[in-house]
Scaffold this active site. Structure first.
Site, mmCIF file in Angstrom:
data_model
loop_
_atom_site.group_PDB
_atom_site.id
_atom_site.type_symbol
_atom_site.label_atom_id
_atom_site.label_comp_id
_atom_site.label_asym_id
_atom_site.label_seq_id
_atom_site.Cartn_x
_atom_site.Cartn_y
_atom_site.Cartn_z
ATOM 1 N N PRO A 74 0.821 -1.209 0.000
ATOM 2 C CA PRO A 74 0.000 0.000 0.000
ATOM 3 C C PRO A 74 0.856 1.260 0.000
ATOM 4 O O PRO A 74 1.884 1.328 0.682
ATOM 5 C CB PRO A 74 -0.742 -0.109 1.340
ATOM 6 C CG PRO A 74 0.253 -0.799 2.215
ATOM 7 C CD PRO A 74 0.993 -1.766 1.344
ATOM 8 N N GLY A 75 0.448 2.243 -0.764
ATOM 9 C CA GLY A 75 1.081 3.555 -0.700
ATOM 10 C C GLY A 75 0.059 4.549 -0.192
ATOM 11 O O GLY A 75 0.094 5.010 0.945
ATOM 12 N N ARG A 76 -0.936 4.801 -1.043
ATOM 13 C CA ARG A 76 -1.945 5.812 -0.762
ATOM 14 C C ARG A 76 -2.674 5.573 0.559
ATOM 15 O O ARG A 76 -2.929 6.501 1.312
ATOM 16 C CB ARG A 76 -2.957 5.812 -1.910
ATOM 17 C CG ARG A 76 -3.931 6.953 -1.876
ATOM 18 C CD ARG A 76 -5.006 6.786 -2.958
ATOM 19 N NE ARG A 76 -4.534 6.258 -4.195
ATOM 20 C CZ ARG A 76 -4.289 6.985 -5.292
ATOM 21 N NH1 ARG A 76 -4.455 8.272 -5.270
ATOM 22 N NH2 ARG A 76 -3.874 6.400 -6.399
ATOM 23 N N CYS A 110 1.415 28.643 -16.113
ATOM 24 C CA CYS A 110 0.873 29.023 -17.416
ATOM 25 C C CYS A 110 0.309 27.818 -18.162
ATOM 26 O O CYS A 110 0.856 27.389 -19.179
ATOM 27 C CB CYS A 110 1.957 29.702 -18.235
ATOM 28 S SG CYS A 110 2.613 31.107 -17.358
HETATM 29 N N1 LLP Z 1 2.575 -1.689 -6.093
HETATM 30 C C1 LLP Z 1 2.775 -1.391 -7.385
HETATM 31 C C2 LLP Z 1 3.424 -2.370 -8.244
HETATM 32 C C3 LLP Z 1 2.358 -0.152 -7.903
HETATM 33 O O1 LLP Z 1 2.558 0.134 -9.179
HETATM 34 C C4 LLP Z 1 1.744 0.788 -7.041
HETATM 35 C C5 LLP Z 1 1.305 2.102 -7.530
HETATM 36 C C6 LLP Z 1 1.558 0.431 -5.687
HETATM 37 C C7 LLP Z 1 1.978 -0.817 -5.264
HETATM 38 C C8 LLP Z 1 0.918 1.351 -4.694
HETATM 39 O O2 LLP Z 1 -0.388 1.667 -5.036
HETATM 40 P P1 LLP Z 1 -1.347 2.426 -3.992
HETATM 41 O O3 LLP Z 1 -1.504 1.529 -2.788
HETATM 42 O O4 LLP Z 1 -0.689 3.711 -3.609
HETATM 43 O O5 LLP Z 1 -2.590 2.644 -4.729
HETATM 44 N N2 LLP Z 1 0.097 8.838 -9.021
HETATM 45 C C9 LLP Z 1 -1.187 8.146 -9.027
HETATM 46 C C10 LLP Z 1 -1.080 6.740 -8.499
HETATM 47 C C11 LLP Z 1 -0.073 5.896 -9.230
HETATM 48 C C12 LLP Z 1 0.065 4.529 -8.659
HETATM 49 C C13 LLP Z 1 1.219 3.809 -9.259
HETATM 50 N N3 LLP Z 1 1.477 2.513 -8.729
HETATM 51 C C14 LLP Z 1 -2.194 8.992 -8.234
HETATM 52 O O6 LLP Z 1 -1.830 10.056 -7.745
HETATM 53 O O7 LLP Z 1 -3.366 8.638 -8.140
#
Ligand code: LLP
Length: 429
Positions: A290-292, A359
């Site tokens: 998880p990231g978000r 811009c």
């Molecule tokens: N694992 C892999 C292989 C991924 O590609 C990603 C995110 C994650 C984990 C983590 O995903 P999360 O749990 O954060 O959803 N910049 C975009 C999101 C791009 C996500 C890319 N990959 C945004 O701001 O919505």
């Protein structure tokens, strides 16, 4: 939970008034709540309790060293996508042996660096990459631990730019080709050791069903790879969505958990309840990435209103943050709640566009949104900006990167200084 709420008419992060931080450190300013980050990490960890697991935080969401250090101290692993992210994890005290390395385009330098550091697994995205990994490992005389990313061809029902698990996406290897690739590795690639299997179907998923569909589809494959090739782990990826709308109230997990079932498509407890039983008999170590979910609602971007511009068609509130500081609205039509630091005393709302100084017509934070009165000089918070906010910021229009502050109770620490113009041009001739 999240650490942001009004107290006595003023928006706080934990025990600190955000307007104090804005005056002290200037705007635009990212502010993170440490308690929120830790709470989210711990809740997810607890939700997965029924199965041997590790939470591998996706560094790309927010890679500030202090954020990484906070999670490393909790015992988190890390999902990285570049040599640079591995470098950060090590600097922050994280353990390379708990790092998985994803991404479709790893370079030789990155592979060598990760092998030297002894990472847990390369999450490989193509047959060609696996062959190359074998070659580089052979040159160094080592065995590279690897997992192949399976593309389960499941619709994640999310924005098209952040959906990754369909056959037309560039990610992973087709489901049907996986078994053959592991057989090939076993007989022809002596310098790789197939340690696991990986998948990730997309980001900002707000419904449990794509997760269930993907896990159910891939579980038999994971079981057969364990039986035949002795894999140890299965990473089911990240992607757990967060609440962006009305996030001052509903971004709080406590608020969300108390809503009736119909209004809570995805809670972390539900994720655990649905996913764990489908995994626990496999006897594999389960990784999540998880990231978000960990950092998204733990951060805000503070920005000051510079001007009000009344056009014939619209009213624009021009603020000192731009799309270079927070690109999500421009790139994914991302919604961030906009909340004045001074609690509005009236219920009057007027439709406005909040825009930055860049811009580009895409440089907006909202369009035609009903907002309380915001006057030049007022500071507002763009909510839920902890993930993919600072991490995606750039120097476009030669704007220095904003500062970042971490709040822990009543303490605030600058965890990244605001860039100076000299910083911005350093390295140029
Ligand atoms: N694992 C892999 C292989 C991924 O590609 C990603 C995110 C994650 C984990 C983590 O995903 P999360 O749990 O954060 O959803 N910049 C975009 C999101 C791009 C996500 C890319 N990959 C945004 O701001 O919505």
């Amino acid at each position: 939970m999240h650490g942001f709420s009004y107290k006595n008419g003023s928006l706080f992060c934990e025990d600190i008034e955000l307007s104090t931080l804005a005056s002290e450190y200037g705007t635009p300013l990212y502010v993170y709540s440490a308690a929120t980050i830790l709470d989210h990490y711990r809740r997810l960890d607890a939700a997965l309790n029924g199965v041997d697991h590790e939470v591998a935080y996706a560094v790309k969401a927010n890679s500030n060293l202090s954020v990484l250090r906070l999670l490393a101290n909790e015992g988190a692993g890390f999902d990285i996508v570049s040599g640079g992210e591995l470098f950060r994890v090590i600097k922050a005290g994280g353990d390379p042996a708990h790092c998985t390395f994803a991404g479709v385009g790893k370079t030789k330098e990155e592979i060598v660096y990760a092998l030297e550091q002894g990472i847990y697994s390369f999450n490989v995205e193509s047959a060609e990459e696996l062959t190359y990994l074998n070659e580089v490992a052979a040159e160094l005389g080592v065995i590279a631990p690897a997992a192949v990313r399976v593309n389960p061809n499941v619709d994640a029902q999310t924005h098209k730019y952040i959906s990754t698990g369909k056959s037309e996406n560039k990610f992973g290897v087709d489901f049907e080709a996986i078994a053959g690739l592991y057989d090939h590795a076993a007989s022809h690639l002596p310098n790789v050791r197939m340690r696991g299997l990986q998948m990730h179907i997309g980001s900002q998923l707000t419904s449990i069903s794509p997760f269930i569909e993907a896990v159910e589809k891939v579980a038999p494959l994971a079981a057969s790879l364990k039986a035949k090739h002795g894999i140890e782990f299965w990473s089911i990826g990240g992607g757990i969505g967060i609440i962006y709308k009305e996030s001052l109230e509903s971004g709080s997990l406590d608020w969300w958990e108390n809503q009736p079932e119909v209004e809570r498509p995805l809670t972390i407890e539900r994720y655990g309840k649905e996913i764990v039983p489908r995994l626990k008999d496999l006897g594999l170590k389960i990784l999540v990435e998880p990231g978000r979910f960990i950092v998204g609602n733990a951060g805000v971007l503070l920005t000051r209103c510079l001007y009000e511009k009344k056009g014939s068609a619209k009213t624009f509130k021009i603020v000192d943050a731009g799309m270079n500081d927070l690109i999500r609205p421009a790139l994914y039509e991302g919604h961030h709640e906009i909340v004045p630091l001074k609690q509005p005393t009236s219920d009057v709302r007027k439709p406005v566009d909040v825009v930055g100084p860049i811009c580009e017509s895409g440089d907006f934070f909202c369009q035609n949104r009903e907002l309380p009165d915001i006057q030049p000089g007022d500071t507002i918070a763009l909510m839920s900006a902890g993930a993919y906010g600072f991490a995606m910021a750039s120097n476009y229009n030669t704007r220095p990167l904003p500062a970042e502050v971490l709040v822990e109770g009543s303490t605030s620490t600058v965890i990244r200084k605001r860039q100076t113009l000299e910083d911005v041009i350093a390295g140029e001739l």
